[in-house]
Scaffold this motif. Structure first.
Motif, PDB file in Angstrom:
ATOM      1  N   UNK A   1       0.839  -1.203   0.000  1.00 25.30           N
ATOM      2  CA  UNK A   1       0.000   0.000   0.000  1.00 25.30           C
ATOM      3  C   UNK A   1       0.875   1.254   0.000  1.00 25.30           C
ATOM      4  N   UNK A   2       1.944   1.223   0.797  1.00 26.58           N
ATOM      5  CA  UNK A   2       2.841   2.374   0.872  1.00 26.58           C
ATOM      6  C   UNK A   2       3.484   2.655  -0.493  1.00 26.58           C
ATOM      7  N   UNK A   3       3.841   1.581  -1.202  1.00 24.17           N
ATOM      8  CA  UNK A   3       4.455   1.756  -2.524  1.00 24.17           C
ATOM      9  C   UNK A   3       3.466   2.460  -3.466  1.00 24.17           C
ATOM     10  N   UNK A   4       2.219   2.056  -3.403  1.00 18.83           N
ATOM     11  CA  UNK A   4       1.185   2.671  -4.262  1.00 18.83           C
ATOM     12  C   UNK A   4       1.030   4.150  -3.906  1.00 18.83           C
ATOM     13  N   UNK A   5       0.949   4.433  -2.608  1.00 17.25           N
ATOM     14  CA  UNK A   5       0.717   5.810  -2.160  1.00 17.25           C
ATOM     15  C   UNK A   5       1.926   6.702  -2.459  1.00 17.25           C
ATOM     16  N   UNK A   6       3.125   6.179  -2.195  1.00 21.69           N
ATOM     17  CA  UNK A   6       4.330   6.984  -2.431  1.00 21.69           C
ATOM     18  C   UNK A   6       4.497   7.298  -3.915  1.00 21.69           C
ATOM     19  N   UNK A   7       4.088   6.355  -4.745  1.00 17.80           N
ATOM     20  CA  UNK A   7       4.153   6.558  -6.187  1.00 17.80           C
ATOM     21  C   UNK A   7       3.231   7.714  -6.604  1.00 17.80           C
ATOM     22  N   UNK A   8       2.014   7.705  -6.063  1.00 21.00           N
ATOM     23  CA  UNK A   8       1.059   8.783  -6.374  1.00 21.00           C
ATOM     24  C   UNK A   8       1.602  10.118  -5.868  1.00 21.00           C
ATOM     25  N   UNK A   9       2.171  10.120  -4.657  1.00 25.19           N
ATOM     26  CA  UNK A   9       2.704  11.365  -4.091  1.00 25.19           C
ATOM     27  C   UNK A   9       3.882  11.881  -4.908  1.00 25.19           C
ATOM     28  N   UNK A  10       4.749  10.961  -5.353  1.00 20.38           N
ATOM     29  CA  UNK A  10       5.929  11.379  -6.131  1.00 20.38           C
ATOM     30  C   UNK A  10       5.503  11.989  -7.456  1.00 20.38           C
ATOM     31  N   UNK A  11       4.519  11.369  -8.116  1.00 19.28           N
ATOM     32  CA  UNK A  11       4.035  11.900  -9.408  1.00 19.28           C
ATOM     33  C   UNK A  11       3.416  13.269  -9.197  1.00 19.28           C
ATOM     34  N   UNK A  12       2.698  13.408  -8.090  1.00 22.00           N
ATOM     35  CA  UNK A  12       2.030  14.684  -7.803  1.00 22.00           C
ATOM     36  C   UNK A  12       3.069  15.771  -7.540  1.00 22.00           C
ATOM     37  N   UNK A  13       4.120  15.437  -6.833  1.00 28.87           N
ATOM     38  CA  UNK A  13       5.144  16.435  -6.510  1.00 28.87           C
ATOM     39  C   UNK A  13       5.906  16.879  -7.749  1.00 28.87           C
ATOM     40  N   UNK A  14       5.993  15.966  -8.745  1.00 27.56           N
ATOM     41  CA  UNK A  14       6.699  16.296  -9.986  1.00 27.56           C
ATOM     42  C   UNK A  14       5.850  17.202 -10.881  1.00 27.56           C
ATOM     43  N   UNK A  15       4.508  17.029 -10.768  1.00 30.18           N
ATOM     44  CA  UNK A  15       3.604  17.734 -11.694  1.00 30.18           C
ATOM     45  C   UNK A  15       3.565  19.234 -11.409  1.00 30.18           C
TER      46      UNK A  15
END
Ligand code: DC
Length: 216
Positions: free
Chosen positions: A202-216
Protein backbone atom coordinates in the motif's frame (compact mmCIF):
# COMPACT_ATOMS: atom_id res chain seq x y z
CA UNK A 1 0.69 16.88 0.73
CA UNK A 2 -2.18 19.23 -0.08
CA UNK A 3 -4.29 20.58 2.79
CA UNK A 4 -6.39 17.45 2.91
CA UNK A 5 -5.35 14.06 1.70
CA UNK A 6 -7.77 11.15 1.64
CA UNK A 7 -7.05 7.45 1.55
CA UNK A 8 -10.15 5.32 0.96
CA UNK A 9 -9.95 1.66 1.94
CA UNK A 10 -12.78 -0.72 1.13
CA UNK A 11 -13.19 -4.44 1.35
CA UNK A 12 -15.12 -7.27 2.94
CA UNK A 13 -15.15 -8.14 6.65
CA UNK A 14 -11.91 -9.65 7.89
CA UNK A 15 -9.70 -8.76 4.92
CA UNK A 16 -7.29 -6.82 7.15
CA UNK A 17 -8.36 -3.32 6.10
CA UNK A 18 -8.70 -2.09 9.69
CA UNK A 19 -5.11 -2.89 10.60
CA UNK A 20 -3.89 -1.54 7.30
CA UNK A 21 -5.87 1.68 7.78
CA UNK A 22 -4.33 2.18 11.24
CA UNK A 23 -0.80 1.60 9.97
CA UNK A 24 -1.27 4.00 7.06
CA UNK A 25 -2.85 6.71 9.24
CA UNK A 26 0.12 6.47 11.63
CA UNK A 27 2.67 6.53 8.84
CA UNK A 28 1.18 9.43 6.87
CA UNK A 29 -0.01 11.26 10.01
CA UNK A 30 -3.64 11.36 8.94
CA UNK A 31 -6.85 11.10 10.93
CA UNK A 32 -8.45 7.68 11.00
CA UNK A 33 -12.08 6.64 10.77
CA UNK A 34 -13.33 3.07 10.80
CA UNK A 35 -16.74 3.77 9.24
CA UNK A 36 -17.96 0.28 10.22
CA UNK A 37 -18.09 1.60 13.79
CA UNK A 38 -20.70 4.19 12.76
CA UNK A 39 -23.05 1.46 11.46
CA UNK A 40 -22.23 -0.61 14.54
CA UNK A 41 -23.15 2.33 16.80
CA UNK A 42 -26.59 2.52 15.19
CA UNK A 43 -27.13 -1.23 15.54
CA UNK A 44 -25.90 -1.15 19.12
CA UNK A 45 -28.33 1.66 20.04
CA UNK A 46 -31.26 -0.36 18.65
CA UNK A 47 -30.14 -3.50 20.49
CA UNK A 48 -29.76 -1.52 23.74
CA UNK A 49 -33.33 -0.27 23.46
CA UNK A 50 -34.61 -3.73 22.47
CA UNK A 51 -35.84 -2.29 19.16
CA UNK A 52 -36.07 -4.41 16.01
CA UNK A 53 -33.33 -3.80 13.46
CA UNK A 54 -35.89 -2.96 10.79
CA UNK A 55 -37.26 0.01 12.76
CA UNK A 56 -35.97 2.54 10.24
CA UNK A 57 -37.09 5.70 12.04
CA UNK A 58 -35.38 4.58 15.26
CA UNK A 59 -32.28 3.73 13.23
CA UNK A 60 -32.35 7.22 11.68
CA UNK A 61 -32.58 8.80 15.13
CA UNK A 62 -29.69 6.66 16.34
CA UNK A 63 -27.69 7.60 13.23
CA UNK A 64 -28.22 11.32 13.91
CA UNK A 65 -26.95 10.80 17.44
CA UNK A 66 -23.74 9.08 16.35
CA UNK A 67 -20.78 11.11 17.60
CA UNK A 68 -17.61 10.17 15.71
CA UNK A 69 -15.48 11.25 18.68
CA UNK A 70 -17.26 8.84 21.00
CA UNK A 71 -17.22 5.54 19.11
CA UNK A 72 -16.29 2.88 21.65
CA UNK A 73 -14.53 0.07 19.81
CA UNK A 74 -14.52 -2.20 22.87
CA UNK A 75 -18.31 -2.10 23.08
CA UNK A 76 -18.97 -2.09 19.34
CA UNK A 77 -16.59 -4.85 18.27
CA UNK A 78 -18.87 -7.70 19.41
CA UNK A 79 -19.63 -10.13 16.62
CA UNK A 80 -23.41 -9.79 17.05
CA UNK A 81 -23.13 -6.01 16.69
CA UNK A 82 -21.30 -6.43 13.36
CA UNK A 83 -23.99 -8.76 12.11
CA UNK A 84 -26.71 -6.29 13.17
CA UNK A 85 -24.76 -3.38 11.62
CA UNK A 86 -24.81 -5.13 8.27
CA UNK A 87 -28.62 -5.26 8.55
CA UNK A 88 -29.18 -1.59 9.45
CA UNK A 89 -26.69 -0.60 6.73
CA UNK A 90 -29.18 -1.51 3.99
CA UNK A 91 -31.37 1.54 4.74
CA UNK A 92 -30.57 4.48 2.43
CA UNK A 93 -31.78 7.14 4.88
CA UNK A 94 -29.55 5.75 7.64
CA UNK A 95 -26.62 5.64 5.23
CA UNK A 96 -27.19 9.23 4.12
CA UNK A 97 -27.00 10.52 7.70
CA UNK A 98 -23.80 8.59 8.46
CA UNK A 99 -22.16 9.37 5.12
CA UNK A 100 -22.56 13.09 5.76
CA UNK A 101 -20.68 12.76 9.07
CA UNK A 102 -18.00 10.62 7.39
CA UNK A 103 -17.50 13.23 4.63
CA UNK A 104 -17.13 16.02 7.19
CA UNK A 105 -14.50 13.93 8.97
CA UNK A 106 -12.61 13.35 5.70
CA UNK A 107 -12.56 17.11 4.98
CA UNK A 108 -10.89 17.97 8.28
CA UNK A 109 -7.18 18.83 7.75
CA UNK A 110 -4.77 17.18 7.30
CA UNK A 111 -7.15 14.58 5.84
CA UNK A 112 -7.88 11.01 6.71
CA UNK A 113 -7.77 7.33 6.10
CA UNK A 114 -11.32 5.97 6.06
CA UNK A 115 -12.11 2.30 5.84
CA UNK A 116 -15.43 0.68 5.08
CA UNK A 117 -17.45 -0.68 2.18
CA UNK A 118 -18.38 2.38 0.09
CA UNK A 119 -15.61 4.88 0.78
CA UNK A 120 -14.08 4.94 -2.70
CA UNK A 121 -17.43 4.64 -4.47
CA UNK A 122 -19.76 6.90 -2.45
CA UNK A 123 -18.28 8.63 0.61
CA UNK A 124 -15.07 9.98 -0.95
CA UNK A 125 -15.28 9.39 -4.71
CA UNK A 126 -12.48 11.98 -5.16
CA UNK A 127 -10.12 10.30 -2.67
CA UNK A 128 -6.43 10.72 -3.50
CA UNK A 129 -5.86 6.99 -3.10
CA UNK A 130 -8.36 4.15 -3.24
CA UNK A 131 -7.48 0.68 -2.07
CA UNK A 132 -9.70 -2.38 -2.29
CA UNK A 133 -8.42 -4.93 0.20
CA UNK A 134 -9.67 -8.45 -0.12
CA UNK A 135 -8.85 -12.06 0.77
CA UNK A 136 -10.61 -15.35 0.13
CA UNK A 137 -13.50 -16.16 2.47
CA UNK A 138 -11.56 -19.23 3.73
CA UNK A 139 -8.50 -17.18 4.64
CA UNK A 140 -10.65 -14.56 6.37
CA UNK A 141 -12.45 -17.28 8.35
CA UNK A 142 -9.12 -18.85 9.31
CA UNK A 143 -7.83 -15.48 10.54
CA UNK A 144 -10.99 -14.85 12.55
CA UNK A 145 -10.67 -18.32 14.13
CA UNK A 146 -7.02 -17.70 15.04
CA UNK A 147 -7.98 -14.35 16.56
CA UNK A 148 -10.70 -15.95 18.71
CA UNK A 149 -8.37 -18.76 19.79
CA UNK A 150 -5.56 -16.32 20.60
CA UNK A 151 -7.74 -14.80 23.33
CA UNK A 152 -8.67 -18.21 24.72
CA UNK A 153 -12.01 -18.60 22.92
CA UNK A 154 -13.31 -21.46 20.84
CA UNK A 155 -15.23 -21.39 17.60
CA UNK A 156 -16.13 -23.61 14.69
CA UNK A 157 -14.40 -22.88 11.36
CA UNK A 158 -17.43 -23.83 9.25
CA UNK A 159 -19.74 -21.60 11.25
CA UNK A 160 -17.35 -18.66 10.93
CA UNK A 161 -17.03 -19.27 7.19
CA UNK A 162 -20.82 -19.42 6.77
CA UNK A 163 -21.12 -16.14 8.74
CA UNK A 164 -18.53 -14.43 6.58
CA UNK A 165 -20.20 -15.58 3.38
CA UNK A 166 -23.60 -14.41 4.59
CA UNK A 167 -22.15 -11.01 5.52
CA UNK A 168 -20.43 -10.70 2.11
CA UNK A 169 -23.68 -11.50 0.37
CA UNK A 170 -25.58 -8.85 2.33
CA UNK A 171 -22.89 -6.16 1.95
CA UNK A 172 -22.31 -6.84 -1.75
CA UNK A 173 -25.94 -7.50 -2.64
CA UNK A 174 -27.72 -4.47 -1.14
CA UNK A 175 -29.24 -1.93 -3.52
CA UNK A 176 -27.71 1.18 -1.91
CA UNK A 177 -23.92 1.55 -1.94
CA UNK A 178 -23.03 -2.15 -2.23
CA UNK A 179 -19.49 -3.26 -1.48
CA UNK A 180 -17.53 -3.20 -4.73
CA UNK A 181 -14.18 -1.85 -5.86
CA UNK A 182 -14.24 1.69 -7.29
CA UNK A 183 -13.22 1.72 -10.96
CA UNK A 184 -9.97 3.48 -10.00
CA UNK A 185 -9.16 1.40 -6.89
CA UNK A 186 -5.89 -0.45 -6.46
CA UNK A 187 -6.64 -4.07 -5.61
CA UNK A 188 -4.75 -5.66 -2.75
CA UNK A 189 -5.40 -9.37 -2.22
CA UNK A 190 -4.10 -10.29 1.21
CA UNK A 191 -4.94 -14.02 0.95
CA UNK A 192 -1.29 -14.91 0.81
CA UNK A 193 0.14 -11.75 2.29
CA UNK A 194 0.97 -10.91 5.89
CA UNK A 195 -0.20 -7.52 7.11
CA UNK A 196 3.36 -6.13 6.93
CA UNK A 197 3.58 -7.05 3.24
CA UNK A 198 0.16 -5.50 2.61
CA UNK A 199 1.32 -2.33 4.37
CA UNK A 200 4.47 -2.16 2.23
CA UNK A 201 2.46 -2.75 -0.95
CA UNK A 202 0.00 0.00 0.00
CA UNK A 203 2.84 2.37 0.87
CA UNK A 204 4.46 1.76 -2.52
CA UNK A 205 1.19 2.67 -4.26
CA UNK A 206 0.72 5.81 -2.16
CA UNK A 207 4.33 6.98 -2.43
CA UNK A 208 4.15 6.56 -6.19
CA UNK A 209 1.06 8.78 -6.37
CA UNK A 210 2.70 11.37 -4.09
CA UNK A 211 5.93 11.38 -6.13
CA UNK A 212 4.04 11.90 -9.41
CA UNK A 213 2.03 14.68 -7.80
CA UNK A 214 5.14 16.43 -6.51
CA UNK A 215 6.70 16.30 -9.99
CA UNK A 216 3.60 17.73 -11.69
O1 DC B 1 -16.34 -3.18 8.90
P1 DC B 1 -17.34 -3.68 9.95
O2 DC B 1 -17.38 -5.17 10.10
O3 DC B 1 -17.18 -3.01 11.27
O4 DC B 1 -18.78 -3.22 9.39
C1 DC B 1 -19.99 -3.66 9.97
C2 DC B 1 -21.10 -3.55 8.93
O5 DC B 1 -21.38 -2.18 8.66
C3 DC B 1 -20.78 -4.17 7.58
O6 DC B 1 -21.11 -5.54 7.52
C4 DC B 1 -21.62 -3.35 6.63
C5 DC B 1 -21.73 -1.99 7.29
N1 DC B 1 -20.85 -0.98 6.68
C6 DC B 1 -21.32 -0.35 5.56
O7 DC B 1 -22.39 -0.69 5.06
N2 DC B 1 -20.59 0.66 5.00
C7 DC B 1 -19.42 1.03 5.52
N3 DC B 1 -18.75 2.04 4.95
C8 DC B 1 -18.91 0.37 6.66
C9 DC B 1 -19.63 -0.65 7.21
Amino acid sequence: MTSTFTIAIDGPAGAGKGTLARRLADHYRLNLLDTGLTYRAVAHALIQHALPLDNVSAAETAARQVDLAKLDRAVLSAHAVGEAASKVAVYPTVRRILVEKQRDFAKTPPGAVLDGRDIGTVVCPDADIKLYVTASAEVRAQRRLAEIESIGGTANFNEILADIMRRDERDMGRADSPLKPAADAHLLDTSEMAIEAAFLAAMAIIDDVLAKRNKA
